[in-house]
Motif scaffolding. Structure first.
Motif, PDB file in Angstrom:
ATOM      1  N   PHE A 270       0.836  -1.205   0.000  1.00 17.72           N
ATOM      2  CA  PHE A 270       0.000   0.000   0.000  1.00 17.72           C
ATOM      3  C   PHE A 270       0.869   1.254   0.000  1.00 17.72           C
ATOM      4  O   PHE A 270       0.671   2.171  -0.803  1.00 17.72           O
ATOM      5  CB  PHE A 270      -0.918  -0.015   1.229  1.00 17.72           C
ATOM      6  CG  PHE A 270      -1.788   1.197   1.375  1.00 17.72           C
ATOM      7  CD1 PHE A 270      -3.077   1.210   0.864  1.00 17.72           C
ATOM      8  CD2 PHE A 270      -1.329   2.337   2.029  1.00 17.72           C
ATOM      9  CE1 PHE A 270      -3.894   2.332   0.994  1.00 17.72           C
ATOM     10  CE2 PHE A 270      -2.125   3.465   2.168  1.00 17.72           C
ATOM     11  CZ  PHE A 270      -3.408   3.459   1.647  1.00 17.72           C
ATOM     12  N   GLU A 271       1.840   1.282   0.894  1.00 13.75           N
ATOM     13  CA  GLU A 271       2.681   2.477   1.018  1.00 13.75           C
ATOM     14  C   GLU A 271       3.563   2.677  -0.216  1.00 13.75           C
ATOM     15  O   GLU A 271       3.776   3.814  -0.658  1.00 13.75           O
ATOM     16  CB  GLU A 271       3.537   2.379   2.283  1.00 13.75           C
ATOM     17  CG  GLU A 271       2.700   2.482   3.560  1.00 13.75           C
ATOM     18  CD  GLU A 271       3.525   2.277   4.816  1.00 13.75           C
ATOM     19  OE1 GLU A 271       4.597   1.610   4.724  1.00 13.75           O
ATOM     20  OE2 GLU A 271       3.106   2.757   5.884  1.00 13.75           O
ATOM     21  N   LEU A 272       4.064   1.567  -0.794  1.00 10.88           N
ATOM     22  CA  LEU A 272       4.899   1.695  -1.977  1.00 10.88           C
ATOM     23  C   LEU A 272       4.090   2.220  -3.161  1.00 10.88           C
ATOM     24  O   LEU A 272       4.504   3.164  -3.845  1.00 10.88           O
ATOM     25  CB  LEU A 272       5.533   0.347  -2.337  1.00 10.88           C
ATOM     26  CG  LEU A 272       6.371   0.341  -3.626  1.00 10.88           C
ATOM     27  CD1 LEU A 272       7.535   1.314  -3.523  1.00 10.88           C
ATOM     28  CD2 LEU A 272       6.862  -1.061  -3.957  1.00 10.88           C
ATOM     29  N   ILE A 273       2.919   1.620  -3.413  1.00  5.27           N
ATOM     30  CA  ILE A 273       2.085   2.075  -4.529  1.00  5.27           C
ATOM     31  C   ILE A 273       1.677   3.531  -4.320  1.00  5.27           C
ATOM     32  O   ILE A 273       1.703   4.336  -5.250  1.00  5.27           O
ATOM     33  CB  ILE A 273       0.857   1.157  -4.695  1.00  5.27           C
ATOM     34  CG1 ILE A 273       1.293  -0.247  -5.121  1.00  5.27           C
ATOM     35  CG2 ILE A 273      -0.116   1.741  -5.721  1.00  5.27           C
ATOM     36  CD1 ILE A 273       0.173  -1.264  -5.116  1.00  5.27           C
ATOM     37  N   ARG A 274       1.327   3.860  -3.102  1.00  5.89           N
ATOM     38  CA  ARG A 274       0.928   5.238  -2.788  1.00  5.89           C
ATOM     39  C   ARG A 274       2.071   6.220  -3.036  1.00  5.89           C
ATOM     40  O   ARG A 274       1.846   7.379  -3.397  1.00  5.89           O
ATOM     41  CB  ARG A 274       0.469   5.315  -1.330  1.00  5.89           C
ATOM     42  CG  ARG A 274      -0.193   6.636  -0.929  1.00  5.89           C
ATOM     43  CD  ARG A 274      -0.862   6.473   0.428  1.00  5.89           C
ATOM     44  NE  ARG A 274      -1.578   7.683   0.821  1.00  5.89           N
ATOM     45  CZ  ARG A 274      -1.156   8.530   1.753  1.00  5.89           C
ATOM     46  NH1 ARG A 274      -0.012   8.307   2.397  1.00  5.89           N
ATOM     47  NH2 ARG A 274      -1.871   9.596   2.071  1.00  5.89           N
ATOM     48  N   SER A 275       3.305   5.733  -2.901  1.00  9.37           N
ATOM     49  CA  SER A 275       4.461   6.627  -3.062  1.00  9.37           C
ATOM     50  C   SER A 275       4.734   6.988  -4.515  1.00  9.37           C
ATOM     51  O   SER A 275       5.380   8.002  -4.787  1.00  9.37           O
ATOM     52  CB  SER A 275       5.713   5.987  -2.451  1.00  9.37           C
ATOM     53  OG  SER A 275       6.205   4.934  -3.272  1.00  9.37           O
ATOM     54  N   TYR A 276       4.259   6.143  -5.482  1.00  2.50           N
ATOM     55  CA  TYR A 276       4.543   6.439  -6.886  1.00  2.50           C
ATOM     56  C   TYR A 276       3.304   6.601  -7.758  1.00  2.50           C
ATOM     57  O   TYR A 276       3.404   7.087  -8.888  1.00  2.50           O
ATOM     58  CB  TYR A 276       5.470   5.387  -7.502  1.00  2.50           C
ATOM     59  CG  TYR A 276       4.876   4.000  -7.679  1.00  2.50           C
ATOM     60  CD1 TYR A 276       3.897   3.741  -8.632  1.00  2.50           C
ATOM     61  CD2 TYR A 276       5.324   2.915  -6.918  1.00  2.50           C
ATOM     62  CE1 TYR A 276       3.362   2.472  -8.804  1.00  2.50           C
ATOM     63  CE2 TYR A 276       4.807   1.643  -7.088  1.00  2.50           C
ATOM     64  CZ  TYR A 276       3.823   1.428  -8.033  1.00  2.50           C
ATOM     65  OH  TYR A 276       3.302   0.179  -8.206  1.00  2.50           O
ATOM     66  N   SER A 277       2.139   6.174  -7.300  1.00  2.00           N
ATOM     67  CA  SER A 277       0.925   6.260  -8.111  1.00  2.00           C
ATOM     68  C   SER A 277       0.770   7.685  -8.642  1.00  2.00           C
ATOM     69  O   SER A 277       0.678   8.637  -7.876  1.00  2.00           O
ATOM     70  CB  SER A 277      -0.293   5.887  -7.264  1.00  2.00           C
ATOM     71  OG  SER A 277      -1.486   6.087  -8.003  1.00  2.00           O
ATOM     72  N   PRO A 278       0.781   7.871  -9.968  1.00  8.33           N
ATOM     73  CA  PRO A 278       0.794   9.233 -10.520  1.00  8.33           C
ATOM     74  C   PRO A 278      -0.334  10.126 -10.006  1.00  8.33           C
ATOM     75  O   PRO A 278      -0.108  11.289  -9.670  1.00  8.33           O
ATOM     76  CB  PRO A 278       0.678   8.997 -12.022  1.00  8.33           C
ATOM     77  CG  PRO A 278       1.349   7.672 -12.229  1.00  8.33           C
ATOM     78  CD  PRO A 278       0.947   6.858 -11.033  1.00  8.33           C
ATOM     79  N   TYR A 279      -1.542   9.605  -9.928  1.00  2.00           N
ATOM     80  CA  TYR A 279      -2.681  10.405  -9.462  1.00  2.00           C
ATOM     81  C   TYR A 279      -2.481  10.852  -8.023  1.00  2.00           C
ATOM     82  O   TYR A 279      -2.788  11.994  -7.666  1.00  2.00           O
ATOM     83  CB  TYR A 279      -3.959   9.581  -9.611  1.00  2.00           C
ATOM     84  CG  TYR A 279      -5.215  10.253  -9.100  1.00  2.00           C
ATOM     85  CD1 TYR A 279      -5.736  11.373  -9.745  1.00  2.00           C
ATOM     86  CD2 TYR A 279      -5.899   9.751  -7.997  1.00  2.00           C
ATOM     87  CE1 TYR A 279      -6.903  11.983  -9.293  1.00  2.00           C
ATOM     88  CE2 TYR A 279      -7.059  10.343  -7.532  1.00  2.00           C
ATOM     89  CZ  TYR A 279      -7.561  11.464  -8.174  1.00  2.00           C
ATOM     90  OH  TYR A 279      -8.713  12.067  -7.720  1.00  2.00           O
ATOM     91  N   ASP A 280      -1.963   9.963  -7.200  1.00  2.00           N
ATOM     92  CA  ASP A 280      -1.809  10.272  -5.777  1.00  2.00           C
ATOM     93  C   ASP A 280      -0.643  11.200  -5.491  1.00  2.00           C
ATOM     94  O   ASP A 280      -0.513  11.685  -4.364  1.00  2.00           O
ATOM     95  CB  ASP A 280      -1.640   8.966  -4.982  1.00  2.00           C
ATOM     96  CG  ASP A 280      -2.882   8.107  -5.037  1.00  2.00           C
ATOM     97  OD1 ASP A 280      -3.842   8.406  -4.315  1.00  2.00           O
ATOM     98  OD2 ASP A 280      -2.906   7.151  -5.836  1.00  2.00           O
ATOM     99  N   ASN A 281       0.213  11.436  -6.485  1.00  4.11           N
ATOM    100  CA  ASN A 281       1.399  12.261  -6.250  1.00  4.11           C
ATOM    101  C   ASN A 281       1.416  13.551  -7.061  1.00  4.11           C
ATOM    102  O   ASN A 281       2.451  14.219  -7.134  1.00  4.11           O
ATOM    103  CB  ASN A 281       2.660  11.428  -6.530  1.00  4.11           C
ATOM    104  CG  ASN A 281       2.911  10.401  -5.440  1.00  4.11           C
ATOM    105  OD1 ASN A 281       3.474  10.716  -4.396  1.00  4.11           O
ATOM    106  ND2 ASN A 281       2.467   9.173  -5.659  1.00  4.11           N
ATOM    107  N   VAL A 282       0.277  13.894  -7.656  1.00  5.22           N
ATOM    108  CA  VAL A 282       0.181  15.197  -8.314  1.00  5.22           C
ATOM    109  C   VAL A 282       0.292  16.277  -7.241  1.00  5.22           C
ATOM    110  O   VAL A 282      -0.375  16.209  -6.206  1.00  5.22           O
ATOM    111  CB  VAL A 282      -1.154  15.340  -9.072  1.00  5.22           C
ATOM    112  CG1 VAL A 282      -1.326  16.764  -9.600  1.00  5.22           C
ATOM    113  CG2 VAL A 282      -1.225  14.333 -10.211  1.00  5.22           C
TER     114      VAL A 282
END
Length: 688
Positions: A595-607
């Motif tokens: 969860f934390e890894l995907i959240r760290s790079y997911s483009p939508y979540d990191n705009v």
């Protein structure tokens, strides 16, 4: 067209979810239609149409350039063309395009030369009046009398299978909607195997349809209980056995059924074991099994049909040679693989295991692979070949004489002079010391440090071959270098290359791409801000990740059907692909680290609030792979948060799916739009 001065703005609406004690905000979650896969919410459709109008208004001034690009791209395609006929049983089969046609016609003629050519399937006629058309599976019955085919006419990839009588040209009453697989005939031609997509667009079954039966009464030969596995059907090269395969991105399981006794108990080759993949061929009761059970780059083993779990090694796994495929013929078998990223085709003989005959090709860097070789008793192999400077070539390889015969070279009507271009294979050092290959094409008269287009994918173990493309010449002839970054996540350099770019190692794919861009700058091929980039699907995720990380590195970005809402999608097990994707990305539902890894790079979540380069984003309303709301949400959040005035465009194909528009010219128009956008944003319209 009316000029639009204010970009569309999707209203942010508070929405959130909590997993592992972490709250995730998703203010544009409402853009997902609650009735999906039906999309009829007026508010959502209005927003998508506003974005399309914004796209059209901004691209309208570039229409002369788009038209120019389209015409020159079309001029490199031989409009009236046909494939090299290939023999299968009593017939020669080939396809043709007529002048101006969007789609192909399928032909056959008696192999003995008697009779006239017969049109067995007319795609242009079938596609007439349709916004979208895709011919999926297509298979002729063993006696040559019937044709099973499957068609999708909206881009949803839910195909309807039908059967045509090739003697009369009429379709039989049989119609099976919702298929998503090959159609594989039984030995007696009385029926065929297929897979039906369930409500979640997952193939969890293999079924037998007997001609004339109600499809509702079709026999389910196998049902898969693991929601992450997908079922497929096929046949061995000998055609003695039909194959039912089930698996995900890291595990497989294969069953064989006698083609002449399809309701017999399936033969399980080996029970599934997490992380073990295998494919199966058969010859004279002996199985040939390609597997990664003992070596990451696969090995080849044999096993008797009556004891398929008793494996004997035939070709050991190798750190240097990556085994990618095997095809068994009557007198020999063919092994395909890659050595140092370069395609290899080896002929091997049953009666002399030490005898290895590699097929030699004329260039140092190329793409090569077996073509269609349908007959088991094959002494001449059809092979496809090309390179970044060599157009697609069809060879026949005579196994007795060990000689390549050129049958067809892609004709470029407007002219093509290979001597004007050069291609190189570079090695760029990534930040962790790994050497990442980059294939690059440019004109010999290109000024040093000019604009460069960089393409990447880096997922699912899919290699991006350095092959030939007529369309990219429209950039290269305008001073661009065109580069392919063979980043980790693909299997370009072997299976480990894939494994070190997936799941917990996913960041390597993103940093490799950035490091390749910087390496190309350092080596003088281009300059910072003079790099345009593109990628689609998982490659679109790559685009989103790298511009979040280093946006000022790039001058223009094109993201096709981008998989950018990774966290939300991987948290939603009801979506078609999600359970099958967990082995690739990790399961954030059960694994906090994932969860934390995907959240760290997911483009939508990191705009975030920063400047972004000019961007063109595409989507397909009927796309079952990357749902339309992913790019829509991403663009909405980018509009709200980015701090620049750079152009941001979203184009949603309202009648297509993952692959964009169908038809060779409609598809080409979209490529012309993409290149026009790049030239425009790179300040090269006047020069163009």
């Amino acid at each position: 067209m009316k000029t639009h001065n204010i970009p569309p703005r999707a209203e942010p609406r508070p929405a959130s979810s909590e997993h592992h004690g972490i709250v995730n905000e998703d203010e544009y979650a409402w853009l997902r239609d609650k009735g999906y896969p039906t999309v009829d919410d007026p508010e959502i459709l209005d927003y998508l149409n506003q974005e399309n109008a914004w796209f059209e208004a901004h691209m309208e001034p570039q229409q002369p350039l788009i038209d120019t690009l389209f015409q020159e791209m079309r001029g490199r395609i031989k409009e009236a063309d046909e494939s090299v006929p290939q023999k299968d049983g009593d017939w020669l089969y080939w396809v043709s395009f007529e002048e101006g046609a969007e789609y192909r016609k399928h032909w056959r003629k008696a192999a003995d030369g008697s009779g006239e050519a017969a049109l067995i399937f007319d795609e242009p006629a079938m596609a007439e009046g349709k916004e979208y058309f895709s011919l999926g599976a297509m298979s002729v019955s063993p006696d040559g009398r019937l044709l099973a085919y499957a068609v999708d006419d909206n881009g949803s990839e839910r195909y309807t299978a039908r059967v045509r009588d090739l003697e009369t040209g009429a379709d039989l009453p049989d119609a099976i909607p919702g298929t998503l697989s090959d159609l594989v005939w039984t030995a007696d031609g009385s029926g065929f195997l297929y897979c039906l997509a369930n409500e979640q667009w997952r193939t969890d079954n293999a079924r037998l349809h007997r001609l004339g039966d109600d499809p509702k009464e079709d026999i389910e030969l196998f049902h898969e209980s693991d929601e992450g596995f997908r079922v497929s059907v096929g046949e061995t090269s000998s055609r003695r056995f039909l194959v039912i395969a089930s698996g995900d991105h890291e595990t497989s399981e294969v069953r064989l059924i006698p083609a002449d006794d399809v309701t017999a108990e399936p033969i399980l080759v080996r029970p599934r074991e997490t992380g073990v993949e295998y494919d199966v061929e058969e010859r004279e009761g002996l199985l040939y099994i390609l597997t990664n059970d003992a070596h990451v780059n696969f090995r080849l083993v044999t096993a008797p049909l009556d004891d398929p779990s008793r494996w004997t090694e035939l070709i050991a796994g190798s750190d240097e040679f990556y085994l990618t495929g095997i095809e068994a013929f009557r007198d020999f078998y063919v092994v395909e693989g890659r050595r140092a990223g370069l395609d290899q085709i080896d002929i091997r003989y049953y009666d002399d295991p030490a005898r290895i005959e590699p097929v030699a090709f004329p260039e140092e860097a190329y793409v090569a692979g077996l073509g269609n070789n349908p007959e088991f008793d094959q002494t001449v192999l059809r092979i496809g070949y090309n390179s970044m400077v060599t157009p697609s070539t069809v060879f026949d390889y005579d196994t007795a004489e060990r000689r390549l015969e050129t049958l067809k070279v892609q004709e470029i009507p407007s002219g093509y002079d290979a001597s004007l271009y050069t291609t190189e294979r570079l090695s760029i050092t990534a930040r962790d010391g790994t050497e990442v290959p980059v294939s690059i094409l440019y004109r010999k008269d290109r000024p040093q440090g000019g604009p460069l287009h960089l393409y990447g994918y880096g997922a699912y173990g899919i290699a991006i071959p350095p092959g030939f493309s007529t369309t990219r010449l429209s950039l290269v002839d305008r001073g661009f270098a065109f580069a392919i970054a063979h980043i980790r996540g693909g299997d370009d350099l072997g299976r480990n290359w894939y494994l070190t770019g997936k799941r917990e190692h996913r960041m390597n794919a993103f940093t490799d791409f950035i490091d390749c861009a910087k390496g190309l700058i350092d080596q003088g091929y281009t300059q910072k801000g003079r790099i345009s980039i593109s990628g689609g699907s998982a490659g679109g995720k790559l685009m989103g990740a790298v511009i979040n990380m280093e946006p000022d590195l790039f001058g223009a970005v094109v993201a096709h059907v981008p998989f950018v809402d990774v966290l939300a999608t991987m948290l939603d097990a009801s979506l078609p692909l999600t359970p099958g994707e967990w082995p690739e990305w990790g399961n954030p539902l059960t694994d906090k680290a994932a969860f934390e890894l995907i959240r760290s790079y997911s483009p939508y979540d990191n705009v975030r609030a920063q400047e972004y380069p000019p961007m063109l984003v595409t989507a397909g309303l009927n796309d079952p792979r990357v749902t339309y709301w992913e790019p829509a949400k991403w663009v909405a959040r980018l509009r709200a948060r980015k701090t620049d005035d750079n152009v941001l465009l979203l184009k949603t194909n309202m009648g297509a799916g993952h692959g964009g528009k169908s038809g060779r010219w409609e598809s080409l128009k979209e490529t012309a739009e993409e290149y026009a956008f790049i030239l425009w944003q790179m300040g090269m319209v006047e020069a163009a």
